[in-house]
Design a protein around this motif. Structure first.
Motif, short mmCIF file in Angstrom:
data_model
loop_
_atom_site.label_atom_id
_atom_site.label_comp_id
_atom_site.label_asym_id
_atom_site.label_seq_id
_atom_site.Cartn_x
_atom_site.Cartn_y
_atom_site.Cartn_z
N VAL A 43 0.88 -1.04 -0.05
CA VAL A 43 0.10 0.00 0.04
C VAL A 43 0.98 1.11 0.08
CG1 VAL A 43 -1.66 1.33 1.28
CG2 VAL A 43 -2.09 -1.10 1.06
N LEU A 44 1.82 1.17 0.86
CA LEU A 44 2.80 2.48 0.85
C LEU A 44 3.52 2.52 -0.43
CD1 LEU A 44 4.46 4.37 2.45
CD2 LEU A 44 6.06 2.70 2.96
N PHE A 45 3.97 1.75 -1.10
CA PHE A 45 4.72 1.89 -2.46
C PHE A 45 3.62 2.23 -3.53
CE2 PHE A 45 8.05 -1.58 -0.98
CZ PHE A 45 8.72 -0.40 -0.59
N VAL A 51 2.31 11.01 -3.35
CA VAL A 51 3.05 11.96 -2.70
C VAL A 51 4.42 12.31 -3.20
CG1 VAL A 51 4.26 12.07 -0.24
CG2 VAL A 51 2.25 10.60 -0.51
N ILE A 52 5.17 11.54 -3.96
CA ILE A 52 6.42 11.93 -4.73
C ILE A 52 6.10 11.71 -6.03
CG2 ILE A 52 8.74 11.12 -4.93
CD1 ILE A 52 8.79 10.03 -2.11
N ILE A 379 -1.74 18.39 11.70
CA ILE A 379 -0.46 18.74 11.21
C ILE A 379 0.56 17.71 11.00
CG2 ILE A 379 1.53 19.86 12.35
CD1 ILE A 379 -0.35 21.20 14.54
N VAL A 380 0.28 16.60 11.28
CA VAL A 380 1.03 15.31 11.13
C VAL A 380 0.20 14.37 10.35
CG1 VAL A 380 2.62 13.62 11.65
CG2 VAL A 380 2.94 15.68 12.75
N PHE A 381 0.50 13.75 9.16
CA PHE A 381 0.02 12.62 8.57
C PHE A 381 -0.38 11.43 9.46
CE2 PHE A 381 -1.25 9.71 5.16
CZ PHE A 381 -2.39 10.72 4.55
N PRO A 382 -1.59 10.89 9.48
CA PRO A 382 -1.65 9.72 10.45
C PRO A 382 -1.14 8.45 9.93
CG PRO A 382 -3.71 9.85 8.92
CD PRO A 382 -2.76 11.26 8.78
N ILE A 383 -0.94 7.50 10.60
CA ILE A 383 -0.19 6.36 10.51
C ILE A 383 -1.04 5.46 9.57
CG2 ILE A 383 0.68 4.09 11.32
CD1 ILE A 383 1.96 6.38 12.54
N GLY A 402 3.32 7.06 5.59
CA GLY A 402 3.34 6.96 4.11
C GLY A 402 4.27 7.83 3.40
N GLY A 403 5.57 8.10 3.90
CA GLY A 403 6.32 8.86 3.00
C GLY A 403 6.18 10.29 3.26
N HIS A 404 5.54 10.79 4.18
CA HIS A 404 5.36 12.20 4.67
C HIS A 404 6.44 12.83 5.58
CE1 HIS A 404 1.20 11.19 2.95
NE2 HIS A 404 1.16 12.65 2.69
N ALA A 405 6.91 14.17 4.98
CA ALA A 405 7.97 14.58 5.82
C ALA A 405 7.37 14.97 7.18
CB ALA A 405 8.40 15.92 5.03
N SER A 406 6.31 15.14 7.48
CA SER A 406 5.78 15.41 8.64
C SER A 406 5.81 14.46 9.83
CB SER A 406 4.17 15.92 8.64
OG SER A 406 3.45 14.72 8.11
N GLY A 407 5.86 13.26 9.35
CA GLY A 407 6.12 12.35 10.41
C GLY A 407 7.53 12.11 10.86
N ALA A 408 8.50 12.37 9.83
CA ALA A 408 9.98 12.31 10.17
C ALA A 408 10.19 13.59 11.15
CB ALA A 408 10.77 12.37 8.94
#
Length: 449
Positions: A43-45, A51-52, A379-383, A402-408
């Motif tokens: 699902v992530l890929f 996203v990208i 503010i941050v994307f959910p898991i 899911g590859g969102h910078a907000s999580g990092a």
């Protein structure tokens, strides 16, 4: 405080941690990690292309417009049948705890689960530009097999296995075959009557339940009465704070908090995590539909370096006590990057050490509050992806969202906060050690004389 914990909390924690039913649930769901991981990354890929954008265009150029088909197929083969795998696994683990081989038990439990599902689905068809709707036999919604039905699957697996195992111990229900019969055949016939009786009991229960509830299916009824209110209570800030506090309180007395509470929390987190992954796979953009305390939330944002966010402690040691803790930094640094902190917990030690109680417990509670508010406010994307618990901090936050910078970014901020919380206590410990060192040297010289 330690006396109170050892007298009143430890006995309860030990009983909960050793409960065979909770252990069966926890071990089965953990044993499914290969299934959940590959489905999550599929699902992530697939969704990283949204996203990208360059990544999405590259994949479409190489594999064509249908490049997400593989990821969709993998999702269907894993998450779409999450509850079915759980029924098999939980029943097997529980039966094994009774010294049963578990094979017949898991098949019987699966049969009980399937017979309690609806056999007729509502179908709408368009024939000659006319819409026809009605019930059709054999059309069962995937929601009766995926994580939506996980709570029902757990209950059915536990109850069916208990009935089967207990009936298998009744001597007059066991069929004994001559010694010349192959062992596999003999074992199957030995549990023939208990297996048939268990399935019959489940069938009668399902029939009576539908009569009493005006045709409701067990899973639908449980969803309305128990699961929905429970999920709402679990996906709340007070529950998150309580859970994190208990986990670290148990660690302070030497008990593995996540493992002890895993039988209760794992199915709840798995269910909400898979729900988020399913929403993400469908392209849902409304953040209010996603759960906050779901899936790998704690691993991504709170357990940075392991329980207690001890990677922050290692960084604080490097800043304030590099010489004093040189060996401990070398011993715990590399494992800490991969969320393994037993060398620090028992080598420093943190366990049963009052000076580390406040930062070890307070730090994760503070980062839990920050993370929950950040995700719930949008503010941050959910898991939306499951990550291995050994994924390094910051990278884990990036992948889990899911590859969102907000999580990092959130994981990085929490790591800084954890370091700042540990820092004054490291300074205090260094000063205490400095004061104690001359006294120890003096005592040693006196002893030698």
């Amino acid at each position: 405080m330690m006396t109170f914990i050892e007298r009143f909390i430890m006995p309860i924690a030990v009983k909960v941690g050793n409960n065979r039913h909770l252990l069966a649930i926890r071990d089965a769901l953990i044993g499914m990690i290969a299934i959940t991981m590959v489905g999550s990354f599929a699902v992530l890929f697939n969704n990283l292309g949204q996203v990208i954008k360059p990544y999405g265009r590259m994949m479409e150029y190489i594999f064509g417009p249908a490049w997400t088909t593989l990821g969709g197929d993998i999702w269907f083969g894993t998450f779409a049948f999450m509850t079915v795998f759980a029924v098999f696994g939980i029943s097997y683990k529980l039966a094994r705890s009774y010294d049963d081989d578990g094979f017949e038990a898991m098949l019987v439990a699966a049969a009980c689960f399937f017979l309690l599902l609806p056999q007729v689905g509502n179908v709408t068809l368009t024939v000659n530009e006319e819409t026809v709707s009605g019930g059709a036999w054999g059309f069962v919604s995937v929601n009766y097999f995926n994580a939506t039905a996980l709570f029902t699957g757990i209950i059915v697996a536990l109850v069916a296995t208990e009935i089967f195992v207990r009936l298998a111990r009744v001597k007059f229900l066991v069929i004994r075959l001559p010694d010349g019969v192959p062992p596999a055949v003999a074992r199957s016939f030995a549990k023939l009557i208990p297996g048939m009786a268990t399935i019959f009991i489940a069938g009668v229960f399902g029939l009576l339940f539908r009569k009493v509830t005006d045709g409701q299916i067990l899973n639908d009824w449980l969803g309305k009465v128990i699961v929905s209110p429970l999920q709402s209570a679990v996906d709340s800030l007070p529950f998150a704070i309580l859970l994190v506090f208990l986990v670290h309180l148990l660690w302070m007395i030497g008990l593995h908090g996540p493992n002890i509470l895993g039988g209760i929390t794992t199915p709840l987190f798995e269910s909400s995590g898979v729900t988020n992954i399913d929403l993400y796979a469908k392209g849902v953009t409304d953040m209010s539909e996603y759960g906050v305390l779901a899936g790998s939330f704690l691993d991504a944002f709170v357990y940075l370096g392991g329980s207690g966010a001890t990677l922050g402690l290692i960084i604080a040691m490097i800043i304030a006590g590099r010489k004093r803790y040189k060996q401990m930094i070398a011993l715990g640094g590399a494992p800490g990057i991969f969320q393994i902190n037993e060398p620090i917990l028992f080598g420093l030690p943190i366990v049963l050490n009052p000076i580390w109680f406040i930062p070890f417990v307070l730090g994760p509670v503070i980062t839990t509050v920050i993370s929950y508010l950040a995700v719930s406010s949008g503010i941050v994307f959910p898991i939306v992806a499951k990550i291995p618990w050994v994924t390094p901090p910051i990278i884990g936050g990036y992948l889990a969202t899911g590859g969102h910078a907000s999580g990092a970014i959130l994981a990085g901020i929490n790591l800084i906060i954890s370091t700042l919380i540990y820092l004054p206590f490291v300074y205090a410990q260094v000063r205490i050690d400095s004061k104690n060192k001359p006294e120890l040297t003096k005592d040693t010289d006196t002893l030698s004389l």
